[in-house]
Design a protein around this motif. Structure first.
Motif, mmCIF file in Angstrom:
data_model
loop_
_atom_site.group_PDB
_atom_site.id
_atom_site.type_symbol
_atom_site.label_atom_id
_atom_site.label_comp_id
_atom_site.label_asym_id
_atom_site.label_seq_id
_atom_site.Cartn_x
_atom_site.Cartn_y
_atom_site.Cartn_z
ATOM 1 N N ALA A 41 2.845 13.577 -3.259
ATOM 2 C CA ALA A 41 1.796 12.307 -3.037
ATOM 3 C C ALA A 41 2.375 11.025 -2.738
ATOM 4 C CB ALA A 41 1.278 12.316 -4.507
ATOM 5 N N ILE A 42 3.782 10.865 -3.219
ATOM 6 C CA ILE A 42 4.552 9.707 -2.884
ATOM 7 C C ILE A 42 4.753 9.895 -1.237
ATOM 8 C CG2 ILE A 42 6.964 8.518 -3.014
ATOM 9 C CD1 ILE A 42 6.869 9.647 -6.093
ATOM 10 N N ILE A 43 5.120 10.994 -0.827
ATOM 11 C CA ILE A 43 5.566 11.053 0.663
ATOM 12 C C ILE A 43 4.345 10.678 1.520
ATOM 13 C CG2 ILE A 43 6.269 12.511 2.711
ATOM 14 C CD1 ILE A 43 8.016 14.184 0.307
ATOM 15 N N TYR A 44 3.062 11.306 1.122
ATOM 16 C CA TYR A 44 1.868 11.092 1.914
ATOM 17 C C TYR A 44 1.452 9.459 1.631
ATOM 18 C CZ TYR A 44 0.299 15.864 2.710
ATOM 19 O OH TYR A 44 -0.011 17.220 3.350
ATOM 20 N N ARG A 45 1.738 8.830 0.468
ATOM 21 C CA ARG A 45 1.391 7.534 0.500
ATOM 22 C C ARG A 45 2.343 6.735 1.302
ATOM 23 N NH1 ARG A 45 2.875 5.530 -5.254
ATOM 24 N NH2 ARG A 45 5.008 5.503 -4.445
ATOM 25 N N ASN A 46 3.476 6.966 1.396
ATOM 26 C CA ASN A 46 4.571 6.182 2.185
ATOM 27 C C ASN A 46 4.100 6.534 3.590
ATOM 28 O OD1 ASN A 46 5.890 5.712 0.032
ATOM 29 N ND2 ASN A 46 7.549 6.745 0.395
ATOM 30 N N ARG A 47 3.834 7.830 4.258
ATOM 31 C CA ARG A 47 3.437 7.956 5.679
ATOM 32 C C ARG A 47 2.216 7.224 6.001
ATOM 33 N NH1 ARG A 47 2.390 14.002 8.239
ATOM 34 N NH2 ARG A 47 0.637 13.499 7.360
ATOM 35 N N SER A 48 1.228 6.918 4.945
ATOM 36 C CA SER A 48 0.077 6.232 5.110
ATOM 37 C C SER A 48 0.549 4.905 5.509
ATOM 38 C CB SER A 48 -0.855 6.372 3.952
ATOM 39 O OG SER A 48 -1.792 5.465 3.959
ATOM 40 N N ALA A 49 1.395 4.411 4.968
ATOM 41 C CA ALA A 49 1.897 2.886 5.308
ATOM 42 C C ALA A 49 2.340 2.906 6.725
ATOM 43 C CB ALA A 49 2.971 2.383 4.244
ATOM 44 N N CYS A 50 3.195 4.165 7.225
ATOM 45 C CA CYS A 50 3.489 4.142 8.646
ATOM 46 C C CYS A 50 2.178 4.083 9.482
ATOM 47 C CB CYS A 50 4.377 5.272 8.729
ATOM 48 S SG CYS A 50 6.104 5.368 7.970
ATOM 49 N N TYR A 51 1.428 4.961 9.294
ATOM 50 C CA TYR A 51 0.188 5.210 10.129
ATOM 51 C C TYR A 51 -0.425 3.638 10.227
ATOM 52 C CZ TYR A 51 0.922 10.131 10.977
ATOM 53 O OH TYR A 51 1.463 11.224 11.548
ATOM 54 N N LEU A 52 -0.380 2.956 9.191
ATOM 55 C CA LEU A 52 -1.110 1.481 9.098
ATOM 56 C C LEU A 52 -0.178 0.697 10.089
ATOM 57 C CD1 LEU A 52 -2.011 1.033 5.238
ATOM 58 C CD2 LEU A 52 -3.573 1.038 7.118
ATOM 59 N N LYS A 53 0.667 0.704 9.810
ATOM 60 C CA LYS A 53 1.744 -0.038 11.032
ATOM 61 C C LYS A 53 1.408 0.482 12.488
ATOM 62 C CE LYS A 53 4.764 -2.623 8.583
ATOM 63 N NZ LYS A 53 4.935 -3.929 8.554
ATOM 64 N N LYS A 54 1.163 1.744 12.690
ATOM 65 C CA LYS A 54 0.929 2.219 14.016
ATOM 66 C C LYS A 54 -0.478 1.866 14.301
ATOM 67 C CE LYS A 54 3.416 4.395 16.340
ATOM 68 N NZ LYS A 54 4.480 3.895 17.384
ATOM 69 N N GLU A 55 -1.367 1.486 13.472
ATOM 70 C CA GLU A 55 -2.988 1.082 14.002
ATOM 71 C C GLU A 55 -3.571 2.599 14.049
ATOM 72 O OE1 GLU A 55 -3.529 -2.030 16.711
ATOM 73 O OE2 GLU A 55 -2.480 -3.369 15.837
ATOM 74 N N ASN A 56 -3.115 3.751 13.415
ATOM 75 C CA ASN A 56 -3.795 5.083 13.555
ATOM 76 C C ASN A 56 -4.450 4.987 12.011
ATOM 77 O OD1 ASN A 56 -4.680 7.452 13.392
ATOM 78 N ND2 ASN A 56 -2.668 8.422 14.096
ATOM 79 N N TYR A 57 -5.568 4.465 11.875
ATOM 80 C CA TYR A 57 -6.328 4.266 10.891
ATOM 81 C C TYR A 57 -6.921 5.488 10.172
ATOM 82 C CZ TYR A 57 -5.705 -0.669 12.197
ATOM 83 O OH TYR A 57 -4.950 -1.838 12.627
#
Length: 928
Positions: A41-57
């Motif tokens: 769950a933590i890894i998914y949450r962190n990867r979500s932050a990456c995709y936010l930076k990449k604007e892949n909402y």
């Protein structure tokens, strides 16, 4: 698990250092290996932050949801999903997530602010929706009322158009059963109502695939084609735009993220094929008006050939050749003077020729091109009939169309046995229509010098005979144009005149006479311009034409008329008059060698020298050439070909050579007209337009030259000229233009940075060429007030700051003003720059002293400002060092000087520095 944790930590490190792609890769590998749900769950949450930076909402929201599935109270995952959903436009769902965050942490200011903001946005959206609902319903009530004033009905119909341009309005019209009502408006037969209905449908079909497909099913493509076939220019154009909106939405225009709903949107290939087949039917149908036929051809031109040759799929073009090439050739062969012809406009044949060119250019290999030529050959053979002259002239007219389009194909057909003989025979025919078609074909066939030499020996006497004997002005002028074309076969080579001395001037004089005759029809006067397009290769003809102001103005008026087939001829004439055509550089050594070996050497006409060209340009500007060019640029893309755009770019560049003339060009809209030319067309054409833009941008007020939002469109063309592939003058003018823009507004500075211009500008600051280095430094001086630029200068590991310091030590006043100005602004913006300046170069103190002692007041003022900024930097050691060296004496001398208007700025800053020194305790005030 150990490896998964290690990958997770790697991802965290990459994220912290800003390497988002590597972070995503590490997290993705960790997800594959991880077995612990909580860690996952933590890894998914962190990867979500990456995709936010990449604007892949979409993916960011999905990853956050997976983290929330494990821990419903994961506040970071909830907030990240909220951010992603907001960007996707799902405000209600985002609001629920942030509401849960605020419940868990009721004192968190970020959550509370987001909650308030989203609440306000949802309320505003609801208000808009209800407002739109009521407006749509009101319009429908008026349109469905049986007894209603005509003005109110038309106003309501036009209001629907405005509503349909907003997505909310378009959706409400669709949901409120608006499509059947729009169909009733089309069936009313009233042009105003039909036009409003079609334009409303265009708004509803823009950028929404699902809605577009539903509308097609309800109205039918056949119905829309019947509307476009009506002989009404506005209606034909509006329906063409509707078809374009439909095509864009069904192919690439819908940017919505449907998610799971994507499966509900049906495959659009069937609809696209139906549209293509329907347009092909329109091309050759007698029931279609000339205006409707033109728009059908325009749609095929825009949407069938590939826009980018890098795309692999060109099956639409192959399909069009198999099912529609003969229909397009039929349009090329139409002769309005004969009975039982398709309805045509003056532009129809040219539009068909442009489509044929685009189709032929889109083919990839020789077998495909051979098939194209075979279909054309077969069609023409089927039309030749010794017993039916009408069929013969149809075939010759098709060849004329091919010669105006894919010349290679038309030229091959002209060379076939019997074709040239048929042209000559038609010239000798008693029927005027035969003579017209034959002369036009001969004119188009003489486009290459080799072909022209063949016709000179076979057809000149025939054309002269026709010119002398015929009383029909239409044939006479075409015969004259044929002679003009043959007479210009030597180009601008003075030694290769085809006709006797003075003959070309006589031909040109007759062309000018027809051009200014208002009693002649537009098409006939157009041929006069065709003649001048060839004859103006001769410098004597250029000079005579430019001195004849009524003839020039008549040509400009024709260029502004509805008949756009004249554009290319006008552009060719203007290119010849300005000598802006491509010239080969001839080495003097090669000329001597050619003379020695008794080879032909091209000679320049005395009137093609620089001073004559400048005089011609002045006269053309006075006659209003710029306003004519701005109208020509706005022509439909089917007529305004890439080659014509290149010619217009060359003319603009020639007109803008003299700085004094650039204000005239701007005043007549030349700045705005250059923007589309710089973005579209051939590569040489775009470069010429960019160069002309740079010349104008470097000396004009951007607010006047490029009003409104257009000014931001100028940046990219100028940045493209900074490439090392461009020549030094283009680099220099682009830098000057960007300098002017950068000094205008913060938004423009940000735009320049976003277009990645900084590395190129920095590169030119190292340039050996004195003027280019100056221009680059001046540009950077205007850019350093931008925060992004300041961040680049603060980064460690580069010599940007050092370069500015060293440039201040150069023996070049202009360069010093720019470099010292940049340092003054940087040291004023952030105190860190003051310290960094002392670290990057050991010579900094000596250079600053030189600036403060400089003879030039502007350089001196900037040097003193740098000293003042350093004293204000909160670095006591730096301030002490400045006050203990010779700078203290320099400040004292300047500060004690009497007031002097020429150096007052420097004196004032020096006094401020001394006061600051007193405040810091380095200077003790005198006491008795």
């Amino acid at each position: 698990m150990a490896e998964a944790n290690q990958l997770k930590d790697e991802g965290n490190a990459y994220f912290q250092s800003g390497e988002i792609d590597k972070a995503i890769e590490s997290y993705t590998q960790a997800i594959k290996l991880c077995k612990d749900k909580k860690v996952l769950a933590i890894i998914y949450r962190n990867r979500s932050a990456c995709y936010l930076k990449k604007e892949n909402y979409t993916t960011a929201a999905s990853d956050a949801s997976r983290a929330i599935d494990v821990d419903a109270g994961d506040i970071k995952a909830l907030y990240r999903r909220c951010q992603a959903l907001e960007k996707l436009g799902k405000l209600d769902m985002a609001f629920k997530d942030v509401q849960r965050c605020a419940t868990i942490e009721p004192k968190n200011k970020t959550f509370l602010d987001t909650l308030r903001r989203l609440g306000a946005e949802i309320q505003a959206k609801l208000k808009t929706t209800f407002s739109t609902d009521s407006r749509v319903q009101n319009m429908f009530d008026i349109l469905m009322a049986e007894e209603m004033e005509k003005d109110k009905i038309e106003k309501a119909a036009n209001n629907l158009i405005v509503l349909a341009r907003e997505d909310a309005g378009a959706e409400r019209i669709f949901q409120n059963n608006g499509v059947p009502l729009l169909m009733n408006m089309i069936d009313s037969g009233k042009p105003a109502m039909m036009l409003a209905s079609v334009r409303t449908l265009s708004g509803m079909c823009t950028g929404h695939k699902a809605r577009t497909m539903a509308i097609i099913q309800m109205i039918s493509i056949e119905k829309l084609c019947s509307v476009m076939a009506i002989d009404n220019e506005e209606l034909a154009l509006a329906t063409c735009n509707l078809f374009q909106c439909i095509n864009d939405s069904l192919t690439c225009g819908d940017k919505r993220i449907y998610g799971k709903e994507e499966a509900m949107v049906l495959d659009s290939n069937k609809d696209l094929k139906t549209i293509l087949m329907s347009l092909l039917e329109m091309v050759a149908s007698k029931k279609v008006s000339g205006l409707g036929r033109d728009q059908a051809l325009n749609l095929l031109t825009k949407n069938v050939p590939r826009k980018d040759k890098k795309e692999l799929d060109h099956t639409k073009t192959l399909f069009l050749i198999d099912h529609g090439l003969k229909k397009i050739l039929k349009v090329c062969g139409q002769i309005p003077d004969l009975p039982d012809q398709l309805p045509m406009t003056d532009n129809s044949q040219l539009i068909a020729s442009v489509l044929l060119t685009k189709m032929y250019d889109d083919l990839k290999c020789d077998p495909e091109r051979d098939n194209f030529r075979d279909v054309c050959d077969e069609y023409i053979k089927s039309k030749f009939d010794p017993k039916d002259m009408d069929r013969n002239i149809h075939a010759i007219n098709v060849i004329s169309g091919l010669l105006q389009g894919p010349f290679e194909v038309g030229n091959a057909l002209v060379g076939r046995q019997g074709v040239m003989e048929m042209m000559v025979a038609l010239c000798a025919s008693e029927r005027e229509v035969d003579q017209l078609v034959a002369v036009e074909a001969l004119i188009h066939a003489a486009s290459k010098c080799s072909r022209a030499s063949f016709i000179i020996t076979n057809g000149v006497s025939l054309l002269k005979e026709m010119y002398k004997k015929t009383k029909n002005e239409r044939i006479k002028i075409r015969a004259l144009v044929g002679l003009c074309k043959l007479g210009s076969a030597g180009g601008d080579d003075y030694s290769m005149r085809q006709f006797a001395e003075g003959s070309t001037e006589k031909l040109a004089k007759q062309c000018r006479k027809w051009l200014v005759n208002p009693q002649l029809d537009t098409r006939t006067r157009k041929w006069a311009i065709e003649g001048l397009a060839y004859l103006t290769n001769d410098a004597d003809v250029k000079d005579d034409f430019v001195e004849d102001e009524p003839a020039m103005k008549a040509m400009f008026e024709l260029a502004k008329s509805k008949d756009k087939t004249v554009l290319y001829a006008v552009a060719c004439t203007l290119v010849n008059c300005t000598n802006s055509y491509e010239k080969k550089d001839i080495l003097p050594e090669l000329v001597q060698l050619a003379k020695f070996s008794k080879q032909h050497v091209p000679e320049q006409h005395p009137k093609d020298k620089k001073d004559f060209i400048e005089k011609r340009i002045k006269r053309m500007l006075k006659a209003g050439v710029t306003s004519a060019l701005t109208v020509m640029v706005k022509a439909d893309s089917s007529v305004l070909t890439d080659q014509t755009k290149e010619l217009l770019s060359r003319i603009f560049l020639a007109l803008s050579q003299d700085v004094k003339d650039r204000g005239t060009i701007v005043a007549h809209g030349g700045g705005k007209a250059l923007i589309p030319l710089a973005l579209e067309g051939t590569n040489p054409g775009r470069v010429k337009a960019c160069h002309a833009l740079a010349k104008i941008a470097s000396v004009s007020n951007p607010e006047i030259a490029f009003p409104g939002e257009r000014v931001y469109e100028v940046v990219r063309p100028l940045v493209s000229l900074l490439s090392t592939d461009r020549d030094g003058m283009e680099n220099y003018e682009a830098l000057k233009g960007l300098t002017n823009l950068a000094g205008f507004s913060e938004k423009l500075r940000v735009k320049i940075v976003k277009e990645n211009a900084l590395p190129e500008i920095e590169n030119y600051m190292f340039e050996d060429h004195e003027q280019i280095r100056r221009a680059a430094t001046e540009c950077m001086c205007n850019l350093v007030s931008c925060k992004e630029v300041q961040e680049r200068y603060l980064q460690d590991g580069n010599d940007k700051m050092k370069l500015l310091v060293l440039l201040c030590g150069e023996d070049d006043d202009i360069l010093q003003i720019a470099a010292a100005g940049a340092l003054a602004m940087l040291t004023a913006a952030k105190k860190k720059f003051c310290t960094k300046m002392t670290v990057v170069s050991t010579q900094w103190l000596e250079i600053v002293q030189r600036l403060c002692l400089h003879d030039n007041p502007q350089v001196q003022h900037r040097g003193l400002v740098i000293v003042f900024n350093m004293l204000n930097s909160d670095d006591s050691e730096l301030a002490k060092k400045l006050m203990e060296c010779e700078i203290m004496e320099i400040l004292s001398v300047i500060g004690k000087a009497e007031d002097n208007p020429k150096r007052q700025d420097s004196i004032d800053v020096a006094r401020m520095c001394l006061v600051k020194g007193m405040d810091l305790g380095f200077i003790k005030p005198f006491t008795s």
